[in-house]
Scaffold this active site. Structure first.
Site, PDB file in Angstrom:
ATOM      1  N   HIS A  17       0.033 -10.079   1.198  1.00 34.35           N
ATOM      2  CA  HIS A  17       1.365 -10.031   0.578  1.00 34.35           C
ATOM      3  C   HIS A  17       2.035 -11.393   0.641  1.00 34.35           C
ATOM      4  O   HIS A  17       2.631 -11.857  -0.331  1.00 34.35           O
ATOM      5  CB  HIS A  17       2.276  -9.012   1.293  1.00 34.35           C
ATOM      6  CG  HIS A  17       1.875  -7.590   1.139  1.00 34.35           C
ATOM      7  ND1 HIS A  17       1.762  -6.746   2.228  1.00 34.35           N
ATOM      8  CD2 HIS A  17       1.592  -6.842   0.056  1.00 34.35           C
ATOM      9  CE1 HIS A  17       1.419  -5.554   1.811  1.00 34.35           C
ATOM     10  NE2 HIS A  17       1.306  -5.578   0.488  1.00 34.35           N
ATOM     11  N   ARG A  91      -6.524  -7.428  -5.774  1.00 36.58           N
ATOM     12  CA  ARG A  91      -7.590  -7.720  -4.818  1.00 36.58           C
ATOM     13  C   ARG A  91      -8.959  -7.459  -5.424  1.00 36.58           C
ATOM     14  O   ARG A  91      -9.912  -8.160  -5.145  1.00 36.58           O
ATOM     15  CB  ARG A  91      -7.432  -6.844  -3.570  1.00 36.58           C
ATOM     16  CG  ARG A  91      -6.222  -7.145  -2.743  1.00 36.58           C
ATOM     17  CD  ARG A  91      -6.169  -6.222  -1.543  1.00 36.58           C
ATOM     18  NE  ARG A  91      -6.301  -4.841  -1.938  1.00 36.58           N
ATOM     19  CZ  ARG A  91      -5.361  -3.905  -1.792  1.00 36.58           C
ATOM     20  NH1 ARG A  91      -4.239  -4.193  -1.236  1.00 36.58           N
ATOM     21  NH2 ARG A  91      -5.572  -2.678  -2.186  1.00 36.58           N
ATOM     22  N   SER A 129      -2.720  -2.896   3.473  1.00 35.45           N
ATOM     23  CA  SER A 129      -1.881  -2.313   4.533  1.00 35.45           C
ATOM     24  C   SER A 129      -2.499  -1.049   5.099  1.00 35.45           C
ATOM     25  O   SER A 129      -2.509  -0.834   6.313  1.00 35.45           O
ATOM     26  CB  SER A 129      -0.479  -2.003   3.994  1.00 35.45           C
ATOM     27  OG  SER A 129       0.200  -3.172   3.647  1.00 35.45           O
TER      28      SER A 129
END
Length: 167
Positions: A17, A91, A129
């Site tokens: 992030h 990603r 995350s």
């Protein structure tokens, strides 16, 4: 002034992030980081904890970044912030498929706001995350995926709620 939005749950904020935030600030005059709750996810940290975490981790960027909580349709939030750009990090191919569909839907809602995709740095591409939390819940080390303070907060939370699996 060109304003961009970088939305997410940031539960927790990762080095991936932070990479997108840093690079996103180069594209706009001001990057608004929109911290939201995704109803399909079960957050480890409360809305206020995540806002505080993102504010702390981005404080060094000064006026280039503003952190705002929101709980509405992304395009409504973007319009309220007077944004012309939505920044999204990618990603993998799976991210692209989802983000491409979302960009198309958002364009249908407001075609004046562009979506810009930034590829995650190669060294940060695997970081998610969800995976960071899972590693922590099973007693793994998360320091290479998040800042030291965020790692400490994750470990503290895992210990508080007793989520640590067999070691």
């Amino acid at each position: 002034m060109r304003i961009g939005i970088y939305p997410g749950t940031f539960d927790p904020i990762t080095l991936g992030h932070m990479d997108i935030i840093k690079r996103g600030t180069a594209l706009v005059d001001k990057l608004v980081i929109g911290v939201t709750t995704n109803p399909s996810k079960s957050p480890m940290f409360s809305d206020e904890e995540r806002l505080d975490m993102v504010r702390r981790e981005t404080a060094h960027l000064g006026d280039a970044v503003e952190v705002v909580g929101f709980n509405s349709l992304l395009m409504k939030f973007a319009e309220k912030q007077r944004a012309s750009v939505i920044v999204r990090g990618l990603r993998a191919v799976a991210d692209f498929e989802y983000e491409y569909q979302m960009a198309g839907m958002n364009q249908q809602l407001n075609d004046d706001i562009e979506t810009v995709f930034l590829m995650a740095d190669v060294s940060l591409q695997p970081i998610a995350s969800r995976l960071v939390k899972e590693i922590a819940m099973f007693g793994g080390e998360v320091k290479k995926f998040v800042t030291p303070k965020v790692a400490e907060e994750i470990v503290t939370r895992v210990n508080e709620i007793g989520l640590k699996g067999d070691q």
